[in-house]
Write a protein that holds these residues in place. Structure first.
Motif, PDB file in Angstrom:
ATOM      1  N   PRO A  56       0.821  -1.231   0.000  1.00  0.00           N
ATOM      2  CA  PRO A  56       0.000   0.000   0.000  1.00  0.00           C
ATOM      3  C   PRO A  56       0.850   1.274   0.000  1.00  0.00           C
ATOM      4  CG  PRO A  56      -0.856  -1.539   1.599  1.00  0.00           C
ATOM      5  CD  PRO A  56       0.452  -2.090   1.126  1.00  0.00           C
ATOM      6  N   TYR A  57       1.985   1.242   0.672  1.00  0.00           N
ATOM      7  CA  TYR A  57       2.882   2.407   0.688  1.00  0.00           C
ATOM      8  C   TYR A  57       3.378   2.708  -0.723  1.00  0.00           C
ATOM      9  CZ  TYR A  57       7.076   5.171   1.524  1.00  0.00           C
ATOM     10  OH  TYR A  57       8.040   6.136   1.475  1.00  0.00           O
ATOM     11  N   LYS A  58       3.806   1.674  -1.440  1.00  0.00           N
ATOM     12  CA  LYS A  58       4.303   1.851  -2.802  1.00  0.00           C
ATOM     13  C   LYS A  58       3.193   2.312  -3.730  1.00  0.00           C
ATOM     14  CE  LYS A  58       7.829   1.541  -5.467  1.00  0.00           C
ATOM     15  NZ  LYS A  58       8.885   2.515  -5.354  1.00  0.00           N
ATOM     16  N   LEU A  59       2.000   1.745  -3.593  1.00  0.00           N
ATOM     17  CA  LEU A  59       0.868   2.162  -4.422  1.00  0.00           C
ATOM     18  C   LEU A  59       0.494   3.613  -4.166  1.00  0.00           C
ATOM     19  CD1 LEU A  59      -1.397  -1.012  -4.276  1.00  0.00           C
ATOM     20  CD2 LEU A  59      -0.047  -0.187  -6.218  1.00  0.00           C
ATOM     21  N   LYS A  60       0.583   4.033  -2.913  1.00  0.00           N
ATOM     22  CA  LYS A  60       0.287   5.430  -2.585  1.00  0.00           C
ATOM     23  C   LYS A  60       1.303   6.355  -3.245  1.00  0.00           C
ATOM     24  CE  LYS A  60       0.037   8.763   1.103  1.00  0.00           C
ATOM     25  NZ  LYS A  60       0.491   9.086   2.437  1.00  0.00           N
ATOM     26  N   GLN A  61       2.571   5.979  -3.207  1.00  0.00           N
ATOM     27  CA  GLN A  61       3.600   6.797  -3.851  1.00  0.00           C
ATOM     28  C   GLN A  61       3.332   6.925  -5.347  1.00  0.00           C
ATOM     29  OE1 GLN A  61       7.325   4.900  -2.879  1.00  0.00           O
ATOM     30  NE2 GLN A  61       7.812   6.495  -1.401  1.00  0.00           N
ATOM     31  N   GLN A  62       2.976   5.835  -5.987  1.00  0.00           N
ATOM     32  CA  GLN A  62       2.692   5.866  -7.421  1.00  0.00           C
ATOM     33  C   GLN A  62       1.480   6.734  -7.718  1.00  0.00           C
ATOM     34  OE1 GLN A  62       2.280   1.751  -8.457  1.00  0.00           O
ATOM     35  NE2 GLN A  62       4.483   1.391  -8.502  1.00  0.00           N
ATOM     36  N   LEU A  63       0.454   6.645  -6.885  1.00  0.00           N
ATOM     37  CA  LEU A  63      -0.751   7.441  -7.084  1.00  0.00           C
ATOM     38  C   LEU A  63      -0.455   8.929  -6.915  1.00  0.00           C
ATOM     39  CD1 LEU A  63      -3.790   7.524  -7.613  1.00  0.00           C
ATOM     40  CD2 LEU A  63      -4.125   7.264  -5.153  1.00  0.00           C
ATOM     41  N   VAL A  64       0.317   9.281  -5.908  1.00  0.00           N
ATOM     42  CA  VAL A  64       0.673  10.687  -5.686  1.00  0.00           C
ATOM     43  C   VAL A  64       1.473  11.216  -6.866  1.00  0.00           C
ATOM     44  CG1 VAL A  64       2.074  12.214  -4.250  1.00  0.00           C
ATOM     45  CG2 VAL A  64       0.525  10.583  -3.175  1.00  0.00           C
ATOM     46  N   ALA A  65       2.418  10.431  -7.370  1.00  0.00           N
ATOM     47  CA  ALA A  65       3.205  10.856  -8.528  1.00  0.00           C
ATOM     48  C   ALA A  65       2.315  11.039  -9.752  1.00  0.00           C
ATOM     49  CB  ALA A  65       4.304   9.835  -8.812  1.00  0.00           C
ATOM     50  N   GLN A  66       1.360  10.155  -9.944  1.00  0.00           N
ATOM     51  CA  GLN A  66       0.447  10.247 -11.084  1.00  0.00           C
ATOM     52  C   GLN A  66      -0.419  11.507 -10.979  1.00  0.00           C
ATOM     53  OE1 GLN A  66      -2.152   6.893 -11.409  1.00  0.00           O
ATOM     54  NE2 GLN A  66      -3.118   7.612 -13.280  1.00  0.00           N
ATOM     55  N   VAL A  67      -0.914  11.802  -9.790  1.00  0.00           N
ATOM     56  CA  VAL A  67      -1.747  12.993  -9.592  1.00  0.00           C
ATOM     57  C   VAL A  67      -0.922  14.256  -9.839  1.00  0.00           C
ATOM     58  CG1 VAL A  67      -2.986  14.339  -7.853  1.00  0.00           C
ATOM     59  CG2 VAL A  67      -3.398  11.885  -8.067  1.00  0.00           C
ATOM     60  N   ARG A  68       0.316  14.268  -9.365  1.00  0.00           N
ATOM     61  CA  ARG A  68       1.176  15.443  -9.602  1.00  0.00           C
ATOM     62  C   ARG A  68       1.453  15.643 -11.088  1.00  0.00           C
ATOM     63  NH1 ARG A  68       5.288  14.618  -4.542  1.00  0.00           N
ATOM     64  NH2 ARG A  68       3.891  15.504  -2.985  1.00  0.00           N
ATOM     65  N   ARG A  69       1.699  14.546 -11.817  1.00  0.00           N
ATOM     66  CA  ARG A  69       1.910  14.660 -13.263  1.00  0.00           C
ATOM     67  C   ARG A  69       0.664  15.221 -13.937  1.00  0.00           C
ATOM     68  NH1 ARG A  69       4.518   9.668 -12.687  1.00  0.00           N
ATOM     69  NH2 ARG A  69       2.629   8.559 -13.281  1.00  0.00           N
ATOM     70  N   GLN A  70      -0.488  14.730 -13.552  1.00  0.00           N
ATOM     71  CA  GLN A  70      -1.742  15.198 -14.132  1.00  0.00           C
ATOM     72  C   GLN A  70      -1.961  16.676 -13.835  1.00  0.00           C
ATOM     73  OE1 GLN A  70      -3.630  13.427 -16.186  1.00  0.00           O
ATOM     74  NE2 GLN A  70      -4.984  15.163 -16.483  1.00  0.00           N
ATOM     75  N   GLN A  71      -1.636  17.101 -12.618  1.00  0.00           N
ATOM     76  CA  GLN A  71      -1.790  18.512 -12.262  1.00  0.00           C
ATOM     77  C   GLN A  71      -0.868  19.392 -13.095  1.00  0.00           C
ATOM     78  OE1 GLN A  71      -1.100  18.476  -8.039  1.00  0.00           O
ATOM     79  NE2 GLN A  71      -3.285  18.359  -7.564  1.00  0.00           N
ATOM     80  N   ARG A  72       0.373  18.939 -13.308  1.00  0.00           N
ATOM     81  CA  ARG A  72       1.306  19.706 -14.133  1.00  0.00           C
ATOM     82  C   ARG A  72       0.794  19.833 -15.568  1.00  0.00           C
ATOM     83  NH1 ARG A  72       5.943  16.530 -14.047  1.00  0.00           N
ATOM     84  NH2 ARG A  72       5.525  15.619 -12.045  1.00  0.00           N
TER      85      ARG A  72
END
Length: 64
Positions: free
Chosen positions: A39-55
């Motif tokens: 779950p920790y790794k999945l959360k990191q991937q999700l946060v990175a994906q959201v940041r990319r989408q925001q950019r």
């Protein structure tokens, strides 16, 4: 209070039951570690994906 085993080797062997006992401990600790890590790794991937989408969305908004 008397220690149940005479030596460290006797403790590890546990009257012939050692391999089963230690294998169950190892599997339990691996399972718990995976339940924490995945779950920790999945959360990191999700946060990175959201940041990319925001950019991307910010770049689209600035281009307009």
């Amino acid at each position: 209070m008397k220690f149940q085993f005479d030596s460290l080797l006797a403790f590890i062997e546990m009257a012939g039951h050692g391999p089963y006992v230690w294998a169950s401990y190892i599997l339990t600790f691996i399972s718990i570690a995976l339940l924490i890590y995945i779950p920790y790794k999945l959360k990191q991937q999700l946060v990175a994906q959201v940041r990319r989408q925001q950019r991307i969305e910010e770049q689209v908004m600035q281009a307009k």
